[in-house]
Design a protein around this motif. Structure first.
Motif: not given
Ligand code: SF4
Length: 501
Positions: A296-298, A325-326, A338-342
């Protein structure tokens, strides 16, 4: 505080006065009060200036009468000079009549007469725009000009940018001559009324009302609404009740509200808060939880929008994602990776964002969002833009579930939510140890403003600080979802055990 003795009027004063006489008086006589900063208002002002300058290209070759660096008499004199010299187009032409000072965005010579072109960054003509052009018409006519036609130039949000901005397509010009003419008769009366308001010695005692937010959110809300308690009739959720009618009847606090005038949800809201009552509808909650699966990915996006499309294949005011943000969990209650992109400033972030998102969310994962319509819209736009990624993005869209649902349906209700199902209300009610308090960026508007600010910087500490704040905020959004889901799962287990016991 000394009261201002000037009864002169300008554009901002007229607009304030048309919305509310008290706002006009307060603008001229600001109270000694600690007003909160309004960074979003400043960003909007900058965007409006940019739109106005771009619209000048609709009538190239004009001469501008600048506001900066020239006194008002100098602006008036320069305008008169340009008219006398036969200038065909004047930008920001300045006029004063009967102590009303106006600037016209674009003034175009039309034989012996003139056309008014007023530029707005909205996407339609509003009554307040007509009122303002009517004032311009009144002043220009008073100065001896003949006005042949009046236009409202606004953004056309169907325009799709391809290459350089095409101003002819970005703007839609709507003739409003007849509507402006129809307002001329009442103009002296309106102007006298505004001026009388300014002459009043004491602050007008106009009641608060729907006009506090219509057509604009008034700057003086913190001042005029300071007597409204934190929990009041204005927090009642849903439709079907006239809150200002209740207010006029002297009803302000929850314990004064006649419950028989409320709908079922509003009554639940009031009773729950007064009695500090929580409720759980176990079968509804179980139905929601049964729809989820693992992995499950938030998921949460941050987006920005602008009246002038910044990149190819974008439209005015389109929500463009610049950050995600995931938090990914393999099993219920498991550790969340946690995964993120900016995005870097100034580049179209969408391709890289889409690719990184697909890498972080497995094709078979349940995708949990908070208010799914927004995330679905963003992903659908990406799928339309990148046909080679469309199938993969569509699979993620099909797997979206909405964590807001059990709160919107009130399967789970905590009295502290006070009728709201926004994550900002749900989180402190369900997970009090996790909070947005103290974060520099603490909501979507602030995130958008921070990204805009990032785009105005090249390098440096300020830019790095903005990046850090944005990453912290978006991460918090999905961490909040992880904790809220865990609490829902715990609640369901607890309620089930209690029912069986
Ligand atoms: S907050 Fe409302 S009552 Fe106060 S000045 Fe503004 S519009 Fe008028």
């Amino acid at each position: 505080m000394r009261k201002s003795t000037s009864s002169g009027l300008s554009k901002s004063l007229i607009l304030k006065g048309l919305q509310c006489p008290r706002a006009l008086w307060l603008t001229r006589n600001p109270p000694e009060f600690d007003f909160p900063p309004q960074p979003e208002r400043d960003a909007k002002f900058r965007a409006g200036t940019e739109v106005g300058q771009l619209a000048q290209q609709l009538f190239p070759g004009g001469i501008e009468v600048p506001y900066e660096g020239l006194t008002v008499p100098a602006q008036l004199a320069r305008t008169r000079e340009l008219i006398d010299q036969g200038a065909p187009v004047i930008y920001e032409a300045s006029f004063s009549f009967s102590a009303i000072f106006v600037k016209v965005d674009i003034l175009v010579r039309d034989g012996d007469s003139w056309q008014i072109h007023e530029v707005k960054m909205g996407t339609s003509v509003k009554d307040v725009n007509l009122d303002y052009v009517a004032v311009q018409h009144y002043v220009l006519t008073g100065c001896g000009l003949s006005i042949s036609r009046s236009f409202l130039v606004h953004i056309d949000n169907s325009y799709l940018r391809q290459g350089e901005i095409d101003v002819q397509q970005l703007f839609h010009s709507e003739e409003i001559s007849a509507k402006v003419a129809a307002r001329q008769q009442g103009m002296p009366e309106i102007v006298n009324h505004l001026r009388e308001t300014l002459r009043e010695n004491n602050e007008p005692r106009n009641s608060i009302g729907p006009w506090c937010n219509d057509p604009y959110e008034c700057d003086f809300i913190p001042w005029c609404w300071r007597h409204i308690p934190e929990q009041s009739i204005f927090d009642l959720s849903g439709r079907g009740i006239d809150k200002f009618a209740l207010y006029r009847r002297g009803i302000l606090h929850y314990d004064e509200i006649p419950l028989d005038e409320l709908n079922t949800k509003q009554r639940q809201q009031v009773e729950a808060l007064l009695n500090h009552e929580d409720s759980v509808n176990l079968s509804g909650l179980e139905d929601f939880l049964a729809e989820l699966w693992y992995p499950l990915c938030h998921l949460d996006f941050e987006t920005f929008s602008a009246p002038i499309p910044p990149f190819d294949d974008t439209r005015p005011y389109q929500q463009i994602p610049f950050q995600f943000s995931i938090h990914r969990q393999s099993v219920a209650g498991g550790c969340a990776e946690h995964f993120e992109f900016l995005a870097a400033p100034h580049v179209d972030p969408r391709r890289e964002l889409a690719e990184q998102l697909l890498a972080a969310i497995p094709a078979d994962a349940c995708v949990l969002t908070y208010n799914q319509a927004f995330e679905k819209r963003v992903l659908t736009d990406l799928a339309e833009l990148f046909p080679d990624l469309a199938a993969e993005l569509t699979r993620r869209i099909e797997n979206i579930r909405d964590l807001m649902v059990p709160f919107r349906r009130r399967d789970v209700y905590r009295w502290q939510m006070n009728g709201s199902y926004s994550i900002k209300k749900v989180l402190p009610a369900l997970v009090p140890d996790l909070s947005y308090a103290g974060m520099t960026v603490a909501d979507g508007n602030a995130a958008m403003a921070a990204y805009h600010e990032m785009c105005s910087l090249e390098v440096g500490e300020v830019l790095e600080k903005l990046r850090t704040d944005l990453l912290a905020y978006c991460r918090m959004d999905t961490l909040a979802m992880v904790r809220i889901l865990e609490e829902l799962q715990r609640l369901a287990a607890e309620e089930k055990a209690a029912g069986e016991g």
